[in-house]
Design an enzyme around this catalytic site. Structure first.
Site, mmCIF file in Angstrom:
data_model
loop_
_atom_site.group_PDB
_atom_site.id
_atom_site.type_symbol
_atom_site.label_atom_id
_atom_site.label_comp_id
_atom_site.label_asym_id
_atom_site.label_seq_id
_atom_site.Cartn_x
_atom_site.Cartn_y
_atom_site.Cartn_z
ATOM 1 N N LYS A 114 0.822 -1.212 0.000
ATOM 2 C CA LYS A 114 0.000 0.000 0.000
ATOM 3 C C LYS A 114 0.854 1.259 0.000
ATOM 4 C CE LYS A 114 -4.165 -1.998 1.991
ATOM 5 N NZ LYS A 114 -5.100 -2.034 3.102
ATOM 6 N N LYS A 197 -5.332 -10.233 -6.860
ATOM 7 C CA LYS A 197 -6.587 -10.372 -6.098
ATOM 8 C C LYS A 197 -7.573 -9.261 -6.453
ATOM 9 C CE LYS A 197 -5.549 -7.676 -2.014
ATOM 10 N NZ LYS A 197 -5.538 -7.471 -0.598
ATOM 11 N N LYS A 200 -10.499 -3.450 -3.648
ATOM 12 C CA LYS A 200 -11.202 -2.159 -3.688
ATOM 13 C C LYS A 200 -10.345 -1.100 -4.381
ATOM 14 C CE LYS A 200 -13.180 -3.249 0.749
ATOM 15 N NZ LYS A 200 -12.990 -3.150 2.184
#
Ligand code: TYM
Length: 332
Positions: A114, A197, A200
């Site tokens: 992230k 994956k 969001k």
């Protein structure tokens, strides 16, 4: 014998959960309500680790509650609550930060992934300390089981390490929890990039099946999902990641074993198979979306349910926190 405790959490970071959240986690939350004492948190404090808009945070928190209930979480059977309404999460979070080593926290792959998106220098400090708050979420409830998708495995390991370390140093305080991660469906992949994956924060919305999307939109996404080489419908994650992902999705929603589906579609092409998957997904999600939209029409009722959940959560969390402080030697 008392029932085993279950705890899990989900971030209110988008208008809709996606199929990965459901199949990887929430579907197990629903099943575990039976015969367990379950606590499910909408982790709004974790959502602050990325830039947020006040109006959106509020809307998404309520939309999360509505979706969880529509997906089958019963506020009577489970304790459903919003993390920020239970201040013990922040309080135990600090204790966990003081238990964790910097190097240990720095090895968390989710932080690396992230923070590399925004550049490590502009990543929030909260993104770095996020796993210690997550450990607090779990340990406050003395949870036995934590149902999550594969991407949370490392955070659960850290939680176990921190609990064990605290217990060894200060005396038995926390239950050391086990992850509950299914073999199938623990990682649902993106429809356009089936080796990554479903997420969001995915680059393209075309690869993500959103629970709150209109049925036609989801049907179209499945029909135009990335096509693998060859033409045979077969579960082969290496050579046919797109078809393998669609087989996993169909099987998880329809309950039909993957081998049976392979037999059913023998001799038929990808087109027929994709249409069948689209039909299964659309019909499964249709009543869920309708129910969530209906629940969102009565915000006051949703907020009341969440307040009741938070009151129950606080009564358990405060006991654990007091115990932790006492064992640490703070003066009460
Ligand atoms: P979050 O909000 O990203 O995701 C919620 C749950 O969905 C699972 N998941 C997936 N499963 C399968 N395939 C996918 N593509 C997929 N994408 C997401 C996640 O594994 C998760 O179980 N850190 C957590 C939230 C959290 C938490 C906790 C979880 C905070 N405190 C305490 C458990 C216990 C997270 O970011 O989940």
């Amino acid at each position: 014998m008392s029932m085993k405790r279950v705890l899990s959490g989900i971030q209110p970071t988008s208008d809709s959960f996606h199929l990965g959240n459901y199949l990887g986690a929430v579907k197990q939350w629903v099943a575990l309500q039976e015969g367990h004492d379950a606590f499910y948190a909408i982790v709004d404090l974790h959502a602050l680790t990325i830039e947020t808009e006040p109006a959106l945070l509020r809307k998404r928190t309520l939309a999360s509650a509505a979706q969880l209930i529509a997906l089958g979480i019963s506020p009577d059977r489970s304790t459903l609550f919003v993390q920020s309404q239970v201040p013990q999460h922040n309080q135990l979070g600090w204790l966990m930060e003081c238990m964790a080593g910097f190097g240990e926290a720095n090895r968390m792959t989710q932080f690396k992934d992230k923070s590399s998106k925004s550049g490590a220098d502009s990543a929030r400090v909260g993104l770095f300390t996020y796993p210690m708050l997550q450990a607090a979420d779990i340990l406050l409830y003395q949870a036995d089981l934590v149902p999550v998708g594969e991407d949370q495995r490392q955070h659960i390991e850290l939680t176990r390490d921190l609990a064990g370390r605290f217990n060894t140093r200060y005396g038995q305080t926390f239950k050391v929890p086990d992850g509950y991660i299914l073999k199938t469906a623990a990682k649902i992949n993106d429809l356009q990039e089936p080796t990554a994956k479903m997420s969001k924060s995915s680059g393209s919305a075309a690869g993500v099946i959103e629970i709150m999307d209109a049925p036609e939109v989801n049907a179209k996404k499945i029909k135009s999902s990335m096509t693998d080489a060859g033409s045979e419908v077969r579960f082969d994650e290496k050579d046919k990641p797109g078809i393998a992902n669609l087989l996993t999705i169909h099987s998880a929603l329809s309950g039909t074993p993957i081998a049976t589906l392979e037999g059913e579609f023998a001799g038929k092409g990808y087109g027929d198979f994709k249409s069948a998957v689209a039909e299964v997904v659309v019909e499964y999600l249709r009543p869920i979306r309708a129910k969530a939209l209906e629940l969102l029409e009565d915000e006051k009722h949703l907020i009341d349910l969440l307040h009741e959940g938070a009151a129950k959560a606080r009564s358990v969390a405060s006991g654990t926190l007091e115990n932790a402080y006492r064992n640490l030697g703070t003066v009460a």
